[in-house]
Write an enzyme that holds these catalytic residues in place. Structure first.
Site, mmCIF file in Angstrom:
data_model
loop_
_atom_site.group_PDB
_atom_site.id
_atom_site.type_symbol
_atom_site.label_atom_id
_atom_site.label_comp_id
_atom_site.label_asym_id
_atom_site.label_seq_id
_atom_site.Cartn_x
_atom_site.Cartn_y
_atom_site.Cartn_z
ATOM 1 N N HIS A 1 59.427 52.535 -0.274
ATOM 2 C CA HIS A 1 59.101 53.694 0.615
ATOM 3 C C HIS A 1 58.752 54.761 -0.486
ATOM 4 O O HIS A 1 57.875 55.540 -0.406
ATOM 5 C CB HIS A 1 60.734 54.098 1.452
ATOM 6 C CG HIS A 1 60.470 55.626 1.915
ATOM 7 N ND1 HIS A 1 59.511 55.730 2.808
ATOM 8 C CD2 HIS A 1 61.107 56.666 1.506
ATOM 9 C CE1 HIS A 1 59.548 57.091 3.178
ATOM 10 N NE2 HIS A 1 60.673 57.629 2.492
ATOM 11 N N TYR B 1 65.901 45.451 2.767
ATOM 12 C CA TYR B 1 65.767 45.245 4.193
ATOM 13 C C TYR B 1 64.620 44.501 4.697
ATOM 14 O O TYR B 1 64.301 44.454 5.955
ATOM 15 C CB TYR B 1 65.804 46.835 4.705
ATOM 16 C CG TYR B 1 64.919 47.825 3.977
ATOM 17 C CD1 TYR B 1 63.400 47.853 4.386
ATOM 18 C CD2 TYR B 1 64.956 48.729 2.945
ATOM 19 C CE1 TYR B 1 62.301 48.498 3.907
ATOM 20 C CE2 TYR B 1 64.293 49.342 2.468
ATOM 21 C CZ TYR B 1 62.626 49.436 2.719
ATOM 22 O OH TYR B 1 61.901 50.095 2.194
ATOM 23 N N ARG C 1 53.012 48.702 4.290
ATOM 24 C CA ARG C 1 53.536 49.364 2.947
ATOM 25 C C ARG C 1 54.141 48.414 2.157
ATOM 26 O O ARG C 1 55.108 47.693 2.116
ATOM 27 C CB ARG C 1 54.274 50.576 3.316
ATOM 28 C CG ARG C 1 55.258 51.015 1.645
ATOM 29 C CD ARG C 1 56.406 51.977 1.812
ATOM 30 N NE ARG C 1 57.260 51.949 2.913
ATOM 31 C CZ ARG C 1 58.602 51.351 3.014
ATOM 32 N NH1 ARG C 1 58.879 50.340 2.224
ATOM 33 N NH2 ARG C 1 59.161 51.577 3.909
HETATM 34 C C1 LIG Z 1 62.195 66.030 9.583
HETATM 35 C C2 LIG Z 1 62.506 65.316 8.456
HETATM 36 N N1 LIG Z 1 63.506 64.349 8.726
HETATM 37 C C3 LIG Z 1 63.829 63.271 7.771
HETATM 38 C C4 LIG Z 1 63.219 63.166 6.481
HETATM 39 C C5 LIG Z 1 63.620 62.146 5.736
HETATM 40 N N2 LIG Z 1 62.454 60.999 5.543
HETATM 41 C C6 LIG Z 1 61.633 60.927 4.503
HETATM 42 S S1 LIG Z 1 60.581 59.925 4.871
HETATM 43 C C7 LIG Z 1 61.149 59.146 6.470
HETATM 44 C C8 LIG Z 1 60.646 58.214 6.944
HETATM 45 C C9 LIG Z 1 59.308 58.504 7.592
HETATM 46 O O1 LIG Z 1 58.456 57.148 8.044
HETATM 47 P P1 LIG Z 1 57.285 57.089 8.593
HETATM 48 O O2 LIG Z 1 56.956 58.452 9.389
HETATM 49 O O3 LIG Z 1 56.985 55.928 9.309
HETATM 50 O O4 LIG Z 1 56.210 57.239 7.144
HETATM 51 P P2 LIG Z 1 56.381 56.647 6.087
HETATM 52 O O5 LIG Z 1 57.157 56.996 4.946
HETATM 53 O O6 LIG Z 1 56.273 55.054 6.152
HETATM 54 O O7 LIG Z 1 54.953 56.656 5.359
HETATM 55 C C10 LIG Z 1 62.186 60.025 6.396
HETATM 56 C C11 LIG Z 1 63.142 59.894 7.815
HETATM 57 C C12 LIG Z 1 62.137 64.055 6.374
HETATM 58 N N3 LIG Z 1 61.520 64.190 5.080
HETATM 59 N N4 LIG Z 1 61.922 65.127 7.315
#
Ligand SMILES: Cc1ncc(C[n+]2csc(CCOP(=O)(O)OP(=O)(O)O)c2C)c(N)n1
Length: 381
Positions: free
Chosen positions: A275, A284, A271
């Site tokens: 985020h 980070y 990415r």
């Molecule tokens: C069940 C849940 N827990 C926590 C969150 C908060 N949250 C939003 S994005 C994220 C990280 C996701 O990372 P990844 O699965 O690697 O996907 P990326 O954002 O890198 O595409 C988190 C923990 C959420 N949206 N849903």
């Protein structure tokens, strides 16, 4: 009676970072076409026109993404989750599907939604807070992008089991991140899919981070290595190589379509942006890491490959630029032209029939809005 237990010890890779290049690949970062005996047969039909179309899709996607960031910075959107850097994963895999397959993307799969036929307004209206969603799942054959991490994997397995019961030959495809792979939902989805032999393709987009959490903190070994433990064959592919991603999806979809059960793809990518637009990635990760990944850009490697074959002329470049400009203008117009609905319309289309619970909520919300009316004189109802 003597009971013997055989214990196998599987040693995970010691240095995950060093394994980033241990992926299936067809185009090097410099745009050189290399052979891969597993992937090659799956893209034998891809000619210059198809490769140009994949490149065009990726350029348009990058432009939609840049427009989304710009609109958020201008205060026109509440939030945006950028996908710059992940174009090959999204376009390559999505273009490997049939129109009647069904996708279950996450909030970052803008390119998957684009490939499924989204309209310009579909990219912006929900991030603007104008609608819960504007997608038409029945026509696009895609679920609404999911914000709850990993939940869509269960939805895909349920859909896949429905396909089985219909005796149909579509596949359900779910996209999720490296961070999501730590969620119970994702692991439960894999157990169910494998146990029922459901026609599901799991695409784990390993973009190296779950917000600020680097993948090495939650995965001691490549994520693709987990799937075989569930009984699901997997492939770890270069997520910045659109040809490899297309081939991987064709392999995975054919496997699932044949009745052989689910398949798993780990697309190793990065990415490039934050985020979301409310995140500051400089806190980070360091600039050198970003530069290392910039050198692996999914768009420039296809451009280099097309140029080496004499298939990237001025006319083609201009047409791609025009397509991207046109899409960006349409996305912007859809955003700026949005007509904000009355606040009370939030209750529309939630339930098929009114009921006392919703009546209470309507009354409460109405009273709440009345409070603003006293303070500000007027509020859109
Ligand atoms: C069940 C849940 N827990 C926590 C969150 C908060 N949250 C939003 S994005 C994220 C990280 C996701 O990372 P990844 O699965 O690697 O996907 P990326 O954002 O890198 O595409 C988190 C923990 C959420 N949206 N849903």
């Amino acid at each position: 009676m003597e009971v013997t237990t055989m214990v196998h010890t599987l040693t995970p890779a010691a240095e995950l970072g060093a394994d980033i290049d241990d992926v299936a690949r067809l185009l090097t970062a410099d745009g050189e076409r290399i052979a891969d005996s597993v992937l090659d047969p799956w893209i034998a039909d891809v000619d210059a026109a198809q490769l140009q179309a994949l490149y065009r899709d990726m350029v348009v996607l990058r432009r939609i993404d840049a427009e989304g960031v710009a609109l958020q910075r201008q205060g026109q959107l509440g939030l945006w989750a950028p996908c710059s850097g992940q174009e090959a994963t999204q376009i390559g895999t999505a273009r490997g599907l049939r129109a009647d397959d069904f996708t279950f993307p996450s909030y970052r799969e803008i390119g998957v939604v684009y490939a499924r036929g989204a309209r310009p307004s579909d990219f912006v209206l929900s991030w603007r807070g104008e609608a819960h969603s504007t997608l038409e799942p029945e026509t696009m054959h895609s679920a609404v992008p999911q914000i709850i991490i990993g939940a869509q994997t269960l939805h895909a397995v349920g859909y896949g089991m429905g396909i089985q019961r219909d005796g149909a030959d579509q596949v359900a495809v779910t996209y999720f991140g490296d961070g999501a792979s730590s969620q119970g939902d994702v692991n439960e989805a894999m157990v169910f899919a494998a146990s029922f032999g459901a026609p599901v393709v799991f695409v784990c987009t390993n973009n190296q981070y779950a917000i600020s959490e680097p993948v090495r903190v939650q995965a001691a070994a490549p994520i693709a290595g987990r799937a075989p433990g569930f009984g699901i064959p997997s492939m770890r592919v270069d997520g910045n190589d659109v040809l490899a991603c297309l081939a991987a999806m064709r392999w995975a979809a054919a496997h699932a379509r044949s009745g052989a059960g689910p398949a798993f793809i780990e697309a190793v990518t990065y990415r490039m942006g934050p985020h979301t637009t409310s995140d500051d990635p400089t806190r980070y990760r360091d600039a050198a890491e970003l530069e290392r990944w910039r050198a692996r850009d999914p768009l420039t490697r296809v451009e280099a490959y097309l140029r080496s074959r004499g298939e990237f002329g001025d006319e083609f470049a201009a047409s791609v630029q025009a397509a991207a400009d046109d899409m960006a203008a349409q996305v912007r117009a859809a955003c700026l032209g949005a007509v904000t609905k009355p606040a009370m319309s939030v209750f529309d289309n939630v339930y098929a029939e009114p009921h006392t619970g919703i009546a209470e909520q309507i009354a409460d919300f109405s009273a709440y809005l009345d409070g603003f009316a006293e303070a500000e004189g007027e509020v859109a109802r």
